[in-house]
Scaffold this motif. Structure first.
Motif, PDB file in Angstrom:
ATOM      1  N   GLY A 279     -57.152  34.682  -6.619  1.00 34.00           N
ATOM      2  CA  GLY A 279     -55.732  34.713  -6.983  1.00 34.00           C
ATOM      3  C   GLY A 279     -55.473  35.829  -7.975  1.00 34.00           C
TER       4      GLY A 279
ATOM      5  N   ALA B 244     -54.256  38.859  -7.615  1.00 35.26           N
ATOM      6  CA  ALA B 244     -53.215  39.861  -7.380  1.00 35.26           C
ATOM      7  C   ALA B 244     -51.933  39.583  -8.153  1.00 35.26           C
ATOM      8  CB  ALA B 244     -52.919  39.947  -5.884  1.00 35.26           C
ATOM      9  N   SER B 245     -51.865  38.431  -8.834  1.00 36.54           N
ATOM     10  CA  SER B 245     -50.608  38.045  -9.481  1.00 36.54           C
ATOM     11  C   SER B 245     -50.902  37.143 -10.681  1.00 36.54           C
ATOM     12  CB  SER B 245     -49.719  37.298  -8.472  1.00 36.54           C
ATOM     13  OG  SER B 245     -48.542  36.801  -9.077  1.00 36.54           O
TER      14      SER B 245
ATOM     15  N   ILE C  87     -51.679  34.760 -13.618  1.00 41.41           N
ATOM     16  CA  ILE C  87     -52.817  34.495 -14.495  1.00 41.41           C
ATOM     17  C   ILE C  87     -54.070  35.213 -13.987  1.00 41.41           C
ATOM     18  CG2 ILE C  87     -54.372  32.673 -15.336  1.00 41.41           C
ATOM     19  CD1 ILE C  87     -51.880  30.775 -15.306  1.00 41.41           C
TER      20      ILE C  87
ATOM     21  N   GLU D 257     -52.969  37.926  -0.577  1.00 41.16           N
ATOM     22  CA  GLU D 257     -51.881  38.909  -0.412  1.00 41.16           C
ATOM     23  C   GLU D 257     -52.452  40.314  -0.472  1.00 41.16           C
ATOM     24  OE1 GLU D 257     -48.558  38.601  -3.056  1.00 41.16           O
ATOM     25  OE2 GLU D 257     -47.919  36.700  -2.213  1.00 41.16           O
TER      26      GLU D 257
ATOM     27  N   VAL E  86     -59.031  31.429   0.006  1.00 42.92           N
ATOM     28  CA  VAL E  86     -60.028  30.569  -0.651  1.00 42.92           C
ATOM     29  C   VAL E  86     -60.186  29.218   0.042  1.00 42.92           C
ATOM     30  CG1 VAL E  86     -59.780  31.660  -2.921  1.00 42.92           C
ATOM     31  CG2 VAL E  86     -58.379  29.640  -2.343  1.00 42.92           C
TER      32      VAL E  86
ATOM     33  N   ALA F 239     -57.007  30.818  -7.787  1.00 47.30           N
ATOM     34  CA  ALA F 239     -55.919  30.846  -6.804  1.00 47.30           C
ATOM     35  C   ALA F 239     -55.280  29.465  -6.697  1.00 47.30           C
ATOM     36  CB  ALA F 239     -56.450  31.281  -5.441  1.00 47.30           C
ATOM     37  N   GLY F 240     -53.953  29.437  -6.612  1.00 48.52           N
ATOM     38  CA  GLY F 240     -53.290  28.148  -6.501  1.00 48.52           C
ATOM     39  C   GLY F 240     -51.892  28.290  -5.933  1.00 48.52           C
TER      40      GLY F 240
ATOM     41  N   SER G 125     -57.056  24.386 -13.598  1.00 46.34           N
ATOM     42  CA  SER G 125     -56.355  23.126 -13.328  1.00 46.34           C
ATOM     43  C   SER G 125     -54.918  23.306 -13.808  1.00 46.34           C
ATOM     44  CB  SER G 125     -57.074  21.975 -14.031  1.00 46.34           C
ATOM     45  OG  SER G 125     -56.404  20.758 -13.823  1.00 46.34           O
ATOM     46  N   SER G 126     -54.352  22.322 -14.441  1.00 47.58           N
ATOM     47  CA  SER G 126     -52.946  22.389 -14.846  1.00 47.58           C
ATOM     48  C   SER G 126     -52.650  21.236 -15.789  1.00 47.58           C
ATOM     49  CB  SER G 126     -52.053  22.257 -13.602  1.00 47.58           C
ATOM     50  OG  SER G 126     -50.732  21.924 -13.949  1.00 47.58           O
TER      51      SER G 126
ATOM     52  N   LYS H 139     -54.976  19.160  -8.896  1.00 51.85           N
ATOM     53  CA  LYS H 139     -55.341  19.570 -10.253  1.00 51.85           C
ATOM     54  C   LYS H 139     -56.166  18.493 -10.971  1.00 51.85           C
ATOM     55  CE  LYS H 139     -53.548  23.652  -9.899  1.00 51.85           C
ATOM     56  NZ  LYS H 139     -54.425  24.839  -9.820  1.00 51.85           N
TER      57      LYS H 139
ATOM     58  N   PRO I  75     -53.403  25.564 -18.208  1.00 54.00           N
ATOM     59  CA  PRO I  75     -52.283  26.302 -18.793  1.00 54.00           C
ATOM     60  C   PRO I  75     -51.054  25.408 -18.918  1.00 54.00           C
ATOM     61  CG  PRO I  75     -53.085  27.333 -16.738  1.00 54.00           C
ATOM     62  CD  PRO I  75     -53.647  25.947 -16.815  1.00 54.00           C
ATOM     63  N   GLY I  76     -50.207  25.708 -19.886  1.00 56.72           N
ATOM     64  CA  GLY I  76     -48.842  25.180 -19.883  1.00 56.72           C
ATOM     65  C   GLY I  76     -48.002  26.094 -19.007  1.00 56.72           C
TER      66      GLY I  76
ATOM     67  N   THR J 112     -46.325  29.035 -17.598  1.00 60.61           N
ATOM     68  CA  THR J 112     -46.699  30.445 -17.763  1.00 60.61           C
ATOM     69  C   THR J 112     -45.842  31.286 -16.823  1.00 60.61           C
ATOM     70  OG1 THR J 112     -48.959  29.683 -18.173  1.00 60.61           O
ATOM     71  CG2 THR J 112     -48.665  32.038 -17.776  1.00 60.61           C
TER      72      THR J 112
ATOM     73  N   ARG K  40     -44.353  31.871  -0.513  1.00 58.57           N
ATOM     74  CA  ARG K  40     -44.605  33.198   0.078  1.00 58.57           C
ATOM     75  C   ARG K  40     -45.983  33.241   0.742  1.00 58.57           C
ATOM     76  NH1 ARG K  40     -46.236  33.610  -5.276  1.00 58.57           N
ATOM     77  NH2 ARG K  40     -47.803  35.180  -5.852  1.00 58.57           N
ATOM     78  N   ASN K  41     -46.863  32.352   0.323  1.00 58.69           N
ATOM     79  CA  ASN K  41     -48.222  32.320   0.887  1.00 58.69           C
ATOM     80  C   ASN K  41     -48.462  31.119   1.798  1.00 58.69           C
ATOM     81  OD1 ASN K  41     -49.472  34.666  -0.225  1.00 58.69           O
ATOM     82  ND2 ASN K  41     -49.262  33.702  -2.240  1.00 58.69           N
TER      83      ASN K  41
HETATM   84  N1  LIG Z   1     -47.760  29.466 -13.945  1.00 58.35           N
HETATM   85  C1  LIG Z   1     -47.887  28.245 -14.470  1.00 58.35           C
HETATM   86  O1  LIG Z   1     -46.992  27.746 -15.175  1.00 58.35           O
HETATM   87  C2  LIG Z   1     -49.159  27.454 -14.215  1.00 58.35           C
HETATM   88  C3  LIG Z   1     -49.363  26.276 -14.957  1.00 58.35           C
HETATM   89  C4  LIG Z   1     -50.521  25.546 -14.727  1.00 58.35           C
HETATM   90  C5  LIG Z   1     -51.454  25.986 -13.809  1.00 58.35           C
HETATM   91  N2  LIG Z   1     -51.228  27.138 -13.100  1.00 58.35           N
HETATM   92  C6  LIG Z   1     -52.249  27.566 -12.124  1.00 58.35           C
HETATM   93  O2  LIG Z   1     -52.617  28.905 -12.370  1.00 58.35           O
HETATM   94  C7  LIG Z   1     -53.196  29.448 -11.171  1.00 58.35           C
HETATM   95  C8  LIG Z   1     -52.640  30.837 -10.947  1.00 58.35           C
HETATM   96  O3  LIG Z   1     -51.266  30.734 -10.560  1.00 58.35           O
HETATM   97  P1  LIG Z   1     -50.136  31.670 -11.190  1.00 58.35           P
HETATM   98  O4  LIG Z   1     -49.306  30.816 -12.054  1.00 58.35           O
HETATM   99  O5  LIG Z   1     -50.704  32.903 -11.724  1.00 58.35           O
HETATM  100  O6  LIG Z   1     -49.244  31.937  -9.864  1.00 58.35           O
HETATM  101  P2  LIG Z   1     -49.063  33.255  -8.979  1.00 58.35           P
HETATM  102  O7  LIG Z   1     -48.317  32.799  -7.767  1.00 58.35           O
HETATM  103  O8  LIG Z   1     -48.453  34.339  -9.782  1.00 58.35           O
HETATM  104  O9  LIG Z   1     -50.559  33.657  -8.582  1.00 58.35           O
HETATM  105  C9  LIG Z   1     -51.316  32.893  -7.668  1.00 58.35           C
HETATM  106  C10 LIG Z   1     -52.142  33.846  -6.805  1.00 58.35           C
HETATM  107  O10 LIG Z   1     -52.905  33.072  -5.862  1.00 58.35           O
HETATM  108  C11 LIG Z   1     -52.854  33.745  -4.616  1.00 58.35           C
HETATM  109  N3  LIG Z   1     -53.127  32.829  -3.498  1.00 58.35           N
HETATM  110  C12 LIG Z   1     -52.313  31.902  -2.946  1.00 58.35           C
HETATM  111  N4  LIG Z   1     -52.908  31.306  -1.911  1.00 58.35           N
HETATM  112  C13 LIG Z   1     -54.142  31.851  -1.805  1.00 58.35           C
HETATM  113  C14 LIG Z   1     -55.238  31.632  -0.937  1.00 58.35           C
HETATM  114  N5  LIG Z   1     -55.170  30.725   0.073  1.00 58.35           N
HETATM  115  N6  LIG Z   1     -56.361  32.356  -1.112  1.00 58.35           N
HETATM  116  C15 LIG Z   1     -56.432  33.286  -2.103  1.00 58.35           C
HETATM  117  N7  LIG Z   1     -55.409  33.546  -2.947  1.00 58.35           N
HETATM  118  C16 LIG Z   1     -54.286  32.822  -2.809  1.00 58.35           C
HETATM  119  C17 LIG Z   1     -51.456  34.322  -4.566  1.00 58.35           C
HETATM  120  O11 LIG Z   1     -51.331  35.369  -3.604  1.00 58.35           O
HETATM  121  C18 LIG Z   1     -51.272  34.802  -5.998  1.00 58.35           C
HETATM  122  O12 LIG Z   1     -51.712  36.136  -6.160  1.00 58.35           O
HETATM  123  C19 LIG Z   1     -52.884  28.448 -10.064  1.00 58.35           C
HETATM  124  O13 LIG Z   1     -54.038  27.672  -9.783  1.00 58.35           O
HETATM  125  C20 LIG Z   1     -51.802  27.573 -10.680  1.00 58.35           C
HETATM  126  O14 LIG Z   1     -51.774  26.280 -10.121  1.00 58.35           O
HETATM  127  C21 LIG Z   1     -50.101  27.881 -13.296  1.00 58.35           C
END
Ligand SMILES: NC(=O)c1ccc[n+]([C@@H]2O[C@H](COP(=O)([O-])OP(=O)(O)OC[C@H]3O[C@@H](n4cnc5c(N)ncnc54)[C@H](O)[C@@H]3O)[C@@H](O)[C@H]2O)c1
Length: 290
Positions: free
Chosen positions: A13, A15-16, A18, A39, A64, A91-92, A141-142, A160, A189-190, A192, A201-202
């Motif tokens: 994950g 490309a974007s 965290i 992506e 993944v 990735a999530g 996790s989350s 999670k 993370p909280g 973010t 989108r995915n």
């Molecule tokens: N942003 C928040 O508030 C928050 C809070 C708690 C936990 N998280 C966790 O943080 C992690 C990162 O998410 P983020 O917030 O940066 O979101 P994000 O959407 O910006 O990044 C997620 C990345 O995962 C990639 N992805 C999606 N499906 C995939 C797959 N099948 N295989 C490989 N890559 C894949 C996406 O293309 C993207 O680049 C996730 O596990 C999310 O659940 C985020």
């Protein structure tokens, strides 16, 4: 791990959000980086940015949820750098609706990425990590694993909790078998500022779009209200890098919120008074809450 410079980090994950911030932080530490994401365009852009800043880096297009893709990621890592020291299973995606109306393929998609992605990552990379003098796994996790929310996203919450359980079990096993030489952390993370709320989108072609949940509008409003205060991904990445060095299991960028959830869980067990989640989380259905 005592030393990050010169080591090899794999981030899924990447490309974007965290994951991208983690890759940037590891590059700044002088690590060699392997970026994995589904992506392709965003992945190429991220790899290009790091490479032009002088980081030895490759990108591997990876789903993944696919064991074969994660094996190919490990093979590409070894072919390019000959080792792996840090693995971030990050990735999530989010998806769901009211529980009884969640399509089966939504469960399969979200659990496939968020939980099976972490299982595949740990299974595939563990033999490689155990072969190093020191190594570390970070599973994302989350706060959903500490508070049981958010509503309308049961598959996300379940995934999670699963990542937290997997990480604890693996921590205890690797402490027993490697004496902590291979460390494990769980990142919680909280809120973010990323593209997590654009996860569809995915969503793979053919996976059903669920109907809107009873909490959709209220959730949107709660998140919008908390968005200005949401953490920057680079701050999350800083906390992760410190946690790897300090061998911390719980990585809590919003520590006070996490402690509050844990204390409320304890109170819930003792008094049957359910917890109330923190900012950005809907607790009422749209009809009553919006
Ligand atoms: N942003 C928040 O508030 C928050 C809070 C708690 C936990 N998280 C966790 O943080 C992690 C990162 O998410 P983020 O917030 O940066 O979101 P994000 O959407 O910006 O990044 C997620 C990345 O995962 C990639 N992805 C999606 N499906 C995939 C797959 N099948 N295989 C490989 N890559 C894949 C996406 O293309 C993207 O680049 C996730 O596990 C999310 O659940 C985020």
């Amino acid at each position: 791990m005592r030393q990050l410079t010169g080591r090899v980090a794999v981030v899924t994950g990447a490309a974007s959000g965290i994951g991208r911030a983690l890759a940037g932080r590891f590059a700044a530490e002088g690590m060699r980086c392997v970026l994995a994401d589904i992506e392709e365009d965003a992945l190429s852009a991220a790899v290009g940015e790091l490479r032009s800043a002088g980081t030895p880096v490759i990108g591997v297009r990876t789903d993944v949820a696919s064991a074969a893709d994660v094996q190919a990621l490990a093979d590409a890592t070894i072919a390019e750098f000959g080792a792996v020291h840090v693995l971030c299973n990050n990735a999530g995606v989010g998806g769901g609706t009211d529980f009884a109306r969640i399509p089966l393929d939504t469960w399969e998609w979200v659990l496939g990425v968020n939980l099976w992605g972490v299982i595949h990552g740990c299974r595939t990379f563990l033999p490689l990590l155990v072969g190093q003098d020191e190594a570390h796994i970070v599973n994302t996790s989350s706060m959903a694993a500490l508070n049981g929310h958010p509503l309308g996203l049961a598959p996300y919450t379940v995934s999670k909790f699963g990542v937290l359980g997997l990480s604890q079990n693996l921590f205890f096993e690797l402490t027993a078998t490697t004496g902590g030489r291979v460390g494990v952390s769980v990142l919680i993370p909280g809120l973010t500022r990323t593209r997590i709320f654009e996860s569809t989108r995915n969503r793979p072609a053919g996976v059903t779009e669920p109907p809107a949940s009873s909490f959709a509008n209220t959730s949107r409003a709660m998140i919008a209200g908390a968005w200005d205060e949401a953490m920057q991904p680079s701050l999350v990445a800083d906390v992760v890098a410190d946690a790897i060095r300090e061998q911390r299991f719980y990585v809590l960028p919003c520590a006070d919120e996490a402690y509050d959830m844990a204390q409320q869980q304890l109170r819930w067990m003792r008094t049957n008074e359910p917890l109330v989640p923190g900012p950005g989380v809907a607790r009422t259905a749209d009809a009553a809450g919006s």
